[in-house]
Write a protein that holds these residues in place. Structure first.
Motif, PDB file in Angstrom:
ATOM      1  N   ARG A  86       7.556  43.260  22.487  1.00 17.93           N
ATOM      2  CA  ARG A  86       7.619  44.141  23.648  1.00 17.93           C
ATOM      3  C   ARG A  86       6.505  43.847  24.648  1.00 17.93           C
ATOM      4  NH1 ARG A  86       8.862  50.149  21.428  1.00 17.93           N
ATOM      5  NH2 ARG A  86       9.208  50.478  23.650  1.00 17.93           N
ATOM      6  N   TYR A  87       5.735  42.794  24.396  1.00 22.23           N
ATOM      7  CA  TYR A  87       4.702  42.404  25.332  1.00 22.23           C
ATOM      8  C   TYR A  87       5.291  42.058  26.694  1.00 22.23           C
ATOM      9  CZ  TYR A  87       0.719  41.767  22.087  1.00 22.23           C
ATOM     10  OH  TYR A  87      -0.323  41.939  21.208  1.00 22.23           O
ATOM     11  N   THR A  88       4.526  42.359  27.743  1.00 19.40           N
ATOM     12  CA  THR A  88       4.826  41.797  29.053  1.00 19.40           C
ATOM     13  C   THR A  88       4.360  40.341  29.045  1.00 19.40           C
ATOM     14  OG1 THR A  88       2.667  42.374  29.973  1.00 19.40           O
ATOM     15  CG2 THR A  88       4.418  44.032  30.151  1.00 19.40           C
ATOM     16  N   GLN A  89       4.704  39.616  30.077  1.00 21.89           N
ATOM     17  CA  GLN A  89       4.276  38.217  30.157  1.00 21.89           C
ATOM     18  C   GLN A  89       2.750  38.109  30.129  1.00 21.89           C
ATOM     19  OE1 GLN A  89       5.204  36.028  33.804  1.00 21.89           O
ATOM     20  NE2 GLN A  89       5.619  34.211  32.580  1.00 21.89           N
ATOM     21  N   GLU A  90       2.080  38.981  30.859  1.00 23.21           N
ATOM     22  CA  GLU A  90       0.626  38.928  30.911  1.00 23.21           C
ATOM     23  C   GLU A  90       0.009  39.173  29.539  1.00 23.21           C
ATOM     24  OE1 GLU A  90      -3.061  41.135  33.288  1.00 23.21           O
ATOM     25  OE2 GLU A  90      -1.021  41.173  34.092  1.00 23.21           O
ATOM     26  N   GLU A  91       0.554  40.135  28.800  1.00 26.77           N
ATOM     27  CA  GLU A  91       0.037  40.429  27.472  1.00 26.77           C
ATOM     28  C   GLU A  91       0.269  39.262  26.518  1.00 26.77           C
ATOM     29  OE1 GLU A  91       0.523  45.238  27.071  1.00 26.77           O
ATOM     30  OE2 GLU A  91       2.347  44.048  27.236  1.00 26.77           O
ATOM     31  N   ALA A  92       1.465  38.679  26.571  1.00 25.67           N
ATOM     32  CA  ALA A  92       1.782  37.559  25.687  1.00 25.67           C
ATOM     33  C   ALA A  92       0.892  36.353  25.992  1.00 25.67           C
ATOM     34  CB  ALA A  92       3.252  37.175  25.844  1.00 25.67           C
ATOM     35  N   ILE A  93       0.661  36.081  27.260  1.00 31.20           N
ATOM     36  CA  ILE A  93      -0.200  34.958  27.651  1.00 31.20           C
ATOM     37  C   ILE A  93      -1.619  35.174  27.153  1.00 31.20           C
ATOM     38  CG2 ILE A  93      -1.272  33.817  29.638  1.00 31.20           C
ATOM     39  CD1 ILE A  93       1.401  34.268  31.118  1.00 31.20           C
ATOM     40  N   SER A  94      -2.098  36.411  27.247  1.00 30.81           N
ATOM     41  CA  SER A  94      -3.463  36.719  26.820  1.00 30.81           C
ATOM     42  C   SER A  94      -3.655  36.470  25.329  1.00 30.81           C
ATOM     43  CB  SER A  94      -3.801  38.177  27.149  1.00 30.81           C
ATOM     44  OG  SER A  94      -5.066  38.532  26.649  1.00 30.81           O
ATOM     45  N   VAL A  95      -2.732  36.955  24.522  1.00 36.96           N
ATOM     46  CA  VAL A  95      -2.851  36.781  23.076  1.00 36.96           C
ATOM     47  C   VAL A  95      -2.688  35.315  22.697  1.00 36.96           C
ATOM     48  CG1 VAL A  95      -1.811  37.328  20.849  1.00 36.96           C
ATOM     49  CG2 VAL A  95      -2.164  39.131  22.532  1.00 36.96           C
ATOM     50  N   ALA A  96      -1.742  34.621  23.333  1.00 38.05           N
ATOM     51  CA  ALA A  96      -1.554  33.196  23.048  1.00 38.05           C
ATOM     52  C   ALA A  96      -2.817  32.405  23.375  1.00 38.05           C
ATOM     53  CB  ALA A  96      -0.363  32.659  23.828  1.00 38.05           C
ATOM     54  N   ALA A  97      -3.458  32.759  24.487  1.00 35.59           N
ATOM     55  CA  ALA A  97      -4.688  32.065  24.872  1.00 35.59           C
ATOM     56  C   ALA A  97      -5.791  32.289  23.851  1.00 35.59           C
ATOM     57  CB  ALA A  97      -5.137  32.532  26.257  1.00 35.59           C
ATOM     58  N   ASP A  98      -5.797  33.470  23.225  1.00 34.09           N
ATOM     59  CA  ASP A  98      -6.846  33.784  22.257  1.00 34.09           C
ATOM     60  C   ASP A  98      -6.666  33.018  20.958  1.00 34.09           C
ATOM     61  OD1 ASP A  98      -9.177  35.614  21.558  1.00 34.09           O
ATOM     62  OD2 ASP A  98      -7.805  36.069  19.925  1.00 34.09           O
ATOM     63  N   CYS A  99      -5.430  32.871  20.497  1.00 29.88           N
ATOM     64  CA  CYS A  99      -5.229  32.217  19.199  1.00 29.88           C
ATOM     65  C   CYS A  99      -5.025  30.709  19.313  1.00 29.88           C
ATOM     66  CB  CYS A  99      -4.052  32.849  18.445  1.00 29.88           C
ATOM     67  SG  CYS A  99      -2.423  32.503  19.136  1.00 29.88           S
ATOM     68  N   THR A 100      -4.948  30.176  20.554  1.00 29.06           N
ATOM     69  CA  THR A 100      -4.805  28.736  20.821  1.00 29.06           C
ATOM     70  C   THR A 100      -3.779  28.072  19.898  1.00 29.06           C
ATOM     71  OG1 THR A 100      -6.711  28.235  19.387  1.00 29.06           O
ATOM     72  CG2 THR A 100      -7.138  28.520  21.749  1.00 29.06           C
ATOM     73  N   PRO A 101      -2.509  28.388  20.091  1.00 27.94           N
ATOM     74  CA  PRO A 101      -1.476  27.884  19.178  1.00 27.94           C
ATOM     75  C   PRO A 101      -1.188  26.403  19.339  1.00 27.94           C
ATOM     76  CG  PRO A 101      -0.463  29.039  21.003  1.00 27.94           C
ATOM     77  CD  PRO A 101      -1.945  29.230  21.153  1.00 27.94           C
ATOM     78  N   THR A 102      -0.717  25.807  18.257  1.00 31.92           N
ATOM     79  CA  THR A 102      -0.247  24.427  18.292  1.00 31.92           C
ATOM     80  C   THR A 102       1.182  24.373  18.810  1.00 31.92           C
ATOM     81  OG1 THR A 102      -1.641  23.882  16.401  1.00 31.92           O
ATOM     82  CG2 THR A 102       0.168  22.377  16.888  1.00 31.92           C
ATOM     83  N   MET A 103       1.980  25.335  18.386  1.00 36.42           N
ATOM     84  CA  MET A 103       3.374  25.459  18.823  1.00 36.42           C
ATOM     85  C   MET A 103       3.768  26.914  18.670  1.00 36.42           C
ATOM     86  SD  MET A 103       4.969  23.299  15.618  1.00 36.42           S
ATOM     87  CE  MET A 103       3.705  22.023  15.757  1.00 36.42           C
ATOM     88  N   ILE A 104       4.849  27.322  19.350  1.00 34.25           N
ATOM     89  CA  ILE A 104       5.280  28.717  19.351  1.00 34.25           C
ATOM     90  C   ILE A 104       6.792  28.774  19.164  1.00 34.25           C
ATOM     91  CG2 ILE A 104       5.339  30.894  20.634  1.00 34.25           C
ATOM     92  CD1 ILE A 104       3.003  29.889  22.314  1.00 34.25           C
ATOM     93  N   TYR A 105       7.236  29.560  18.191  1.00 36.92           N
ATOM     94  CA  TYR A 105       8.663  29.849  18.067  1.00 36.92           C
ATOM     95  C   TYR A 105       9.015  30.948  19.068  1.00 36.92           C
ATOM     96  CZ  TYR A 105       9.519  27.260  13.722  1.00 36.92           C
ATOM     97  OH  TYR A 105       9.690  26.271  12.778  1.00 36.92           O
ATOM     98  N   VAL A 106      10.058  30.726  19.862  1.00 40.60           N
ATOM     99  CA  VAL A 106      10.475  31.709  20.856  1.00 40.60           C
ATOM    100  C   VAL A 106      11.968  31.968  20.715  1.00 40.60           C
ATOM    101  CG1 VAL A 106       8.661  31.147  22.519  1.00 40.60           C
ATOM    102  CG2 VAL A 106      10.828  29.893  22.594  1.00 40.60           C
ATOM    103  N   GLY A 107      12.368  33.188  21.100  1.00 44.96           N
ATOM    104  CA  GLY A 107      13.785  33.531  21.029  1.00 44.96           C
ATOM    105  C   GLY A 107      14.069  34.806  21.782  1.00 44.96           C
ATOM    106  N   GLY A 108      15.348  35.135  21.910  1.00 40.22           N
ATOM    107  CA  GLY A 108      15.721  36.351  22.618  1.00 40.22           C
ATOM    108  C   GLY A 108      15.557  36.209  24.116  1.00 40.22           C
ATOM    109  N   ASP A 109      15.524  37.353  24.810  1.00 39.66           N
ATOM    110  CA  ASP A 109      15.500  37.308  26.271  1.00 39.66           C
ATOM    111  C   ASP A 109      14.125  36.998  26.857  1.00 39.66           C
ATOM    112  OD1 ASP A 109      14.180  39.645  25.728  1.00 39.66           O
ATOM    113  OD2 ASP A 109      15.601  40.961  26.744  1.00 39.66           O
ATOM    114  N   LYS A 110      13.111  36.784  25.981  1.00 36.74           N
ATOM    115  CA  LYS A 110      11.780  36.430  26.469  1.00 36.74           C
ATOM    116  C   LYS A 110      11.407  34.998  26.117  1.00 36.74           C
ATOM    117  CE  LYS A 110      10.084  41.177  26.341  1.00 36.74           C
ATOM    118  NZ  LYS A 110       9.024  42.101  25.885  1.00 36.74           N
ATOM    119  N   ALA A 111      12.423  34.199  25.785  1.00 35.68           N
ATOM    120  CA  ALA A 111      12.167  32.847  25.316  1.00 35.68           C
ATOM    121  C   ALA A 111      11.428  32.005  26.347  1.00 35.68           C
ATOM    122  CB  ALA A 111      13.484  32.172  24.936  1.00 35.68           C
ATOM    123  N   GLY A 112      11.658  32.292  27.646  1.00 34.79           N
ATOM    124  CA  GLY A 112      11.023  31.483  28.686  1.00 34.79           C
ATOM    125  C   GLY A 112       9.722  32.049  29.201  1.00 34.79           C
ATOM    126  N   MET A 113       9.244  33.158  28.632  1.00 37.24           N
ATOM    127  CA  MET A 113       8.075  33.838  29.175  1.00 37.24           C
ATOM    128  C   MET A 113       6.804  33.000  29.075  1.00 37.24           C
ATOM    129  SD  MET A 113       6.846  37.741  28.337  1.00 37.24           S
ATOM    130  CE  MET A 113       8.282  38.505  29.101  1.00 37.24           C
TER     131      MET A 113
END
Length: 499
Positions: A86-113
């Motif tokens: 239920r994250y907004t794009q800004e929230e998702a970007i913030s958390v992703a930036a913190d954990c510095t992922p190697t890759m991300i599984y995405v799905g549903g209507d937010k797959a392109g966020m």
């Protein structure tokens, strides 16, 4: 304990290969199939370059694919990071930036966020192709103390905190559960209604798999469907926030339903009305108060069934390995019946916050985890939750940090100060309410519109009060939320919702 989640899953696949492991609607996977499926996913991830400890978020709704991808990441040696869907794009970007992922599984209507941000995005639908194939022999050679899950507990406007859990942590939590609650055993059936991205969802998924149980996962909560599942599958274990129990009890057919097969029924996350306890007790089901937090790996205490009827407000005294204390601000024990902060230690407690040593240090008194919750303890050691030291709001089982909302509202021109508290809500237990002191008139709708662009829907206040006078303060100069909670304790009766 030197075992790993990979080792546990392989054990059950060998012992009970035909038993159902996970059921999501009509989609069913057995332990034998699931072990092979997640092994192929793990091998695929390693072929893509995943190394031990690499973070792999999942940003997708509840599904069988989510479960398979999650265990595939863990078995590959990666660190699973469930992203709040239920994250907004800004929230998702913030958390992703913190954990510095190697890759991300995405799905549903937010797959392109998260597209175009330099991340390797893996469509979660692709793991479906790995469900069938030639048999594989995969053994994950993992350090039991390696971080296997990072669960974030806050949003983007306050620095997110990622709770680090290890193989040893999660297996220790499951082991204690089966000792404390014998109902949690091989072949038992349980409903997991929490979103998988929450600690309740992820921890229960791993716990139930580690114990050889059948986990019925809901794509989204529907009370009538949940009731049918309880009846038709004779589900034995069910835990959730009061809202879930209330909505099921309100369903047509509840009065006639035979629910005597429910052996372990726990409720937490909000205060439980006595009427709700009586409603389920009339069905032969004793709702037992639980206590827990993400930093403790999940539930750390559940009231014994033999005492829950007489003391429905209490949440037990821990378990065989997990102990609790009530202390003052210096970490010293307070007398029986005196309010203080709940601290605890046990096998399920986190090893710390990801990339945040200062917050980790503040979270402990020695080796005792500080909960941030205020409780009292009786002479037997049973606890009762009194208040939340950290002002967290729990709405429909989802944690909301007022600081997140306050920071967003403070962005609005003319706002001098704001305090966000929890207001009673019939559907969700409680919901955010914002009290704003403004220099000039500001419409409540303007505040809500701004929040809608910056926050996930469930964080947006449903009640907004704009006033000209300053907010009440303590002698220390801090806003007195205690006074505001008292002033607006009947907000649901005296104010209109703004959305």
């Amino acid at each position: 304990m030197t075992s790993t989640i990979d080792q546990s899953l392989r054990w059950w696949a060998d012992k009970i290969p035909g038993n159902r492991a996970i059921v999501v609607g009509a989609d069913v996977t057995t332990y034998g199939e699931f072990e092979q499926w997640t092994a192929r996913i793990a091998m695929d991830l390693r072929a893509r370059g995943l190394k031990a400890g690499d973070r792999v978020p999942i940003f997708a709704p509840n599904s069988m694919l989510w479960c398979a991808a999650a265990l595939g990441v863990i078995r590959a040696g990666g660190t699973l990071v469930p992203l709040n869907y239920r994250y907004t794009q800004e929230e998702a970007i913030s958390v992703a930036a913190d954990c510095t992922p190697t890759m991300i599984y995405v799905g549903g209507d937010k797959a392109g966020m998260l597209a175009g941000r330099g991340y390797t995005l893996l469509p979660i639908e692709d793991v479906a192709a790995l469900r069938q194939g030639e048999p594989v022999d995969f053994v994950g050679d993992h350090d039991p103390d390696a971080v296997t899950v990072i669960g974030y507990t806050s949003g983007s406007t306050a620095r997110p905190k990622g709770v680090m859990l290890t193989h040893r942590t999660m297996l220790g939590y499951a082991l204690e559960a089966v000792i404390n609650y014998p109902e949690h055993q091989m072949g038992a059936t349980a409903i997991n209604v929490a979103p998988l991205y929450t600690s309740a969802g992820t921890v229960q998924l791993v716990e139930f798999l580690n114990l050889g149980m059948t986990d019925f996962i809901e794509a989204d909560f529907d009370a009538e469907r949940a009731l049918r599942l309880l009846i038709e599958e004779k589900v034995q274990i069910f835990g959730g926030v009061p809202t879930f129990w209330e909505r099921i009890a309100a369903c047509p057919g509840f009065a006639e339903a035979d629910l005597s097969h429910i052996k372990w029924a726990a409720v937490g996350g909000a205060r439980v009305p006595l009427a709700l306890l009586e409603t389920w007790r009339s069905k032969g089901v004793i709702l037992r108060q639980l206590y827990g937090l993400t930093e403790a790996g999940g539930n750390s205490s559940v009231m014994p069934a033999s005492e829950a009827v007489e003391h429905p407000e209490q949440c037990g005294r821990g378990g065989i390995f997990t102990k609790h204390r009530i202390v003052d601000e210096n970490g010293e024990d307070v007398p029986v019946g005196t309010p203080g902060e709940i601290i605890l230690r046990g096998p399920g407690v986190m090893i710390g916050y990801w990339n945040n040593p200062e917050a980790t240090k503040d979270a402990f008194f020695g080796d005792w985890l500080r909960s941030g919750d205020i409780g009292v303890m009786d002479a037997k050691g049973n606890m009762q939750l009194v208040d939340r030291l950290k002002d967290i709001i729990i709405s429909g089982g989802l944690n909301i940090w007022p600081l997140d909302i306050e920071a967003v509202i403070n962005e609005i021109d003319g706002v001098d100060e704001v305090a966000v508290i929890g207001a009673f809500d019939e559907k969700f237990g409680e919901t955010p309410m914002a009290i704003v002191h403004a220099r000039h008139p500001i419409a409540a709708s303007e505040i809500v519109d701004h929040c809608n662009t910056r926050l996930a829907n469930y964080k947006v206040p449903r009640y907004v009060v704009v006033q000209q006078e300053p907010l009440p303060r303590l002698a220390t100069g801090k806003i007195s939320k205690r006074d505001l909670k008292q002033r607006y304790k009947d907000a649901h009766l005296t104010l209109e919702k703004v959305r």
